[in-house]
Design an enzyme around this catalytic site. Structure first.
Site, PDB file in Angstrom:
ATOM      1  N   GLY A 175       0.823  -1.195   0.000  1.00 20.23           N
ATOM      2  CA  GLY A 175       0.000   0.000   0.000  1.00 20.23           C
ATOM      3  C   GLY A 175       0.859   1.247   0.000  1.00 20.23           C
ATOM      4  O   GLY A 175       1.436   1.601   1.027  1.00 20.23           O
ATOM      5  N   GLY A 229       0.193   4.403  -0.092  1.00 21.02           N
ATOM      6  CA  GLY A 229      -0.461   5.670   0.255  1.00 21.02           C
ATOM      7  C   GLY A 229       0.483   6.479   1.132  1.00 21.02           C
ATOM      8  O   GLY A 229       1.682   6.160   1.254  1.00 21.02           O
ATOM      9  N   GLY A 259       1.996   4.302   4.058  1.00 20.98           N
ATOM     10  CA  GLY A 259       2.854   3.252   3.500  1.00 20.98           C
ATOM     11  C   GLY A 259       4.172   3.846   3.031  1.00 20.98           C
ATOM     12  O   GLY A 259       5.257   3.306   3.292  1.00 20.98           O
ATOM     13  N   LYS A 293      -6.128   0.739   2.472  1.00 18.14           N
ATOM     14  CA  LYS A 293      -7.355   1.142   3.164  1.00 18.14           C
ATOM     15  C   LYS A 293      -8.023  -0.118   3.715  1.00 18.14           C
ATOM     16  O   LYS A 293      -7.931  -1.193   3.092  1.00 18.14           O
ATOM     17  CB  LYS A 293      -8.301   1.840   2.176  1.00 18.14           C
ATOM     18  N   LYS A 302      -7.529   4.253  19.444  1.00 17.70           N
ATOM     19  CA  LYS A 302      -7.361   4.985  18.182  1.00 17.70           C
ATOM     20  C   LYS A 302      -8.724   5.171  17.506  1.00 17.70           C
ATOM     21  O   LYS A 302      -9.001   6.221  16.927  1.00 17.70           O
ATOM     22  CB  LYS A 302      -6.388   4.211  17.273  1.00 17.70           C
ATOM     23  N   ASN A 361     -10.388   8.540  15.868  1.00 16.49           N
ATOM     24  CA  ASN A 361     -10.833   8.631  14.473  1.00 16.49           C
ATOM     25  C   ASN A 361     -12.346   8.882  14.372  1.00 16.49           C
ATOM     26  O   ASN A 361     -12.793   9.599  13.472  1.00 16.49           O
ATOM     27  CB  ASN A 361     -10.470   7.354  13.700  1.00 16.49           C
ATOM     28  N   ASN A 398     -12.367  12.068  12.049  1.00 15.20           N
ATOM     29  CA  ASN A 398     -12.292  11.837  10.598  1.00 15.20           C
ATOM     30  C   ASN A 398     -13.552  12.230   9.824  1.00 15.20           C
ATOM     31  O   ASN A 398     -13.479  12.989   8.849  1.00 15.20           O
ATOM     32  CB  ASN A 398     -11.907  10.382  10.322  1.00 15.20           C
ATOM     33  N   ASN A 446      -3.247  19.097  10.103  1.00 17.25           N
ATOM     34  CA  ASN A 446      -3.449  17.843   9.357  1.00 17.25           C
ATOM     35  C   ASN A 446      -4.745  17.821   8.564  1.00 17.25           C
ATOM     36  O   ASN A 446      -5.789  18.230   9.070  1.00 17.25           O
ATOM     37  CB  ASN A 446      -3.569  16.683  10.355  1.00 17.25           C
ATOM     38  N   SER A 483      -7.092  11.582   7.161  1.00 18.29           N
ATOM     39  CA  SER A 483      -7.067  10.626   6.051  1.00 18.29           C
ATOM     40  C   SER A 483      -8.423  10.573   5.350  1.00 18.29           C
ATOM     41  O   SER A 483      -8.501  10.416   4.127  1.00 18.29           O
ATOM     42  CB  SER A 483      -6.664   9.246   6.561  1.00 18.29           C
TER      43      SER A 483
HETATM   44  O1  PAF Z   1      -6.787   9.258  10.086  1.00 18.35           O
HETATM   45  C1  PAF Z   1      -6.100  10.243  10.421  1.00 18.35           C
HETATM   46  O2  PAF Z   1      -6.006  11.251   9.710  1.00 18.35           O
HETATM   47  C2  PAF Z   1      -5.330  10.193  11.742  1.00 18.35           C
HETATM   48  O3  PAF Z   1      -5.531   8.912  12.302  1.00 18.35           O
HETATM   49  C3  PAF Z   1      -5.665  11.295  12.744  1.00 18.35           C
HETATM   50  C4  PAF Z   1      -5.198  10.875  14.126  1.00 18.35           C
HETATM   51  C5  PAF Z   1      -7.136  11.618  12.790  1.00 18.35           C
HETATM   52  C6  PAF Z   1      -4.855  12.532  12.441  1.00 18.35           C
HETATM   53  O4  PAF Z   1      -5.175  13.158  11.240  1.00 18.35           O
END
Ligand code: PAF
Length: 317
Positions: free
Chosen positions: A7, A9, A12, A77, A185, A189, A193, A253, A256
């Site tokens: 992967g 991405g 990866g 994914k 985690k 998310n 997310n 950020n 994802s």
């Molecule tokens: O999926 C993601 O982007 C990450 O796991 C996180 C922790 C939300 C940071 O962007």
């Protein structure tokens, strides 16, 4: 040790770039032939929190080129995990370990079912990355990686993997409870997310607006209720404070899931908020906020062809 990463991405490529600093033989397996040959040609360029640097990488679309591997890292994914495990079957030998640091719940179970429980190394990582284009990533955030086996034991193979990761600069430690890790985690998310994918905001902005702050809180509270009922031990005491801290710590950020939506791709919603909704139904716990987030992200995913570009004019009806 021979390592294969499946992967190419953002994550990866990030792990491939770091692990290329080790003395181990490293391969990147990409199902796209053109992509693999491009990475072979140009390597991986990294920019961001670890500086600007370049890694030479051996990439292939053909698992046979790699031969038998000792460690395989799955970074596809979650909805492609099954397919990835089928693809790596020619790489397996008696002691090959398969590691997943993917988002969501269900990946360790898929790997265990298809390749055997004793091969599975699960875990989480707080490293963050964004794919800019083939062979080019932004290292968006640093953080530790925690790994462990399904039975909580620490065989010699996993200790040597930890050592290799630490040597190349991927701060890594072990845990005896990877279920607790995965859920810790998942709650992060579940709070971040979908909400970033819907609002198109970077992580840090979610805590700056009353509306997103409230929705994040409700999504996290529901997910925590499910974890409690399942007697999952989280690695932090205050889930909401933790998720808000992650928003701040990864403020610039692009999550994802937002990266997927911006590229008009399928998201991992079924493995994140979708898990909370499924378990809510099973356990009789109301999870209306997670349900709403799932419905909205699924609508976005299935309506890309109708969605208007950001600067379009209002269409006449
Ligand atoms: O999926 C993601 O982007 C990450 O796991 C996180 C922790 C939300 C940071 O962007």
């Amino acid at each position: 040790m021979k390592i294969a990463i499946v992967g190419p991405g953002a994550m990866g490529c990030l792990f491939a770039a770091f692990l290329s600093k080790s003395k181990e033989e490293l391969w990147l397996l990409d199902k796209d032939k053109e992509n693999a040959s491009r990475i072979n040609e140009i390597g991986i360029s990294v920019e961001g929190v670890s500086g600007a640097w370049h890694a030479k990488i051996k990439a292939t679309a053909n698992a046979q080129d790699i031969g038998k591997a000792d460690l395989i890292l799955i970074f596809v994914k979650s909805f492609h995990t099954k397919q990835a495990v089928e693809q790596i079957k020619p790489l397996l030998q008696e002691n090959t370990k398969i590691m997943t640091l993917q988002n969501g719940i269900g990946n360790t179970e898929i790997i265990a079912e298809l390749a055997g429980e004793n091969r599975v190394i699960g875990g989480i990582t707080s490293e963050g990355a964004t794919l800019i284009e083939t062979g080019k990533i932004r290292h968006a955030g640093r953080g530790e990686t925690i790994i462990g086996t399904l039975d909580g034991k620490a065989p010699v193979e996993i200790r040597s993997i930890r050592e290799t990761f630490n040597k190349v600069g991927l701060e890594t430690r072990m845990s005896r409870d990877i279920k607790g890790l995965a859920w810790s985690k998942l709650i992060i998310n579940a709070g971040i997310n979908a909400l970033t994918a819907i609002t198109r905001l970077p992580n840090g902005k979610l805590t700056e607006f009353e509306g997103t702050k409230r929705i994040l809180r409700d999504a996290v509270t529901e997910a925590t209720r499910i974890a409690k009922r399942k007697r999952i031990k989280l690695i932090y005491d205050d889930p909401l404070a933790k998720v808000e801290a992650v928003c701040e710590g990864t403020s610039a950020n692009i999550s994802s899931m937002l990266q997927d939506v911006l590229k008009r791709k399928r998201t991992e919603i079924d493995f994140i908020n979708g898990v909370i909704v499924r378990l809510g139904q099973e356990l009789g716990i109301a999870v209306p906020t997670n349900k709403l987030l799932v419905d909205l992200v699924k609508t976005i995913e299935s309506s890309y062809k109708w969605s208007l570009p950001a600067k379009s004019s209002i269409p006449k009806v």
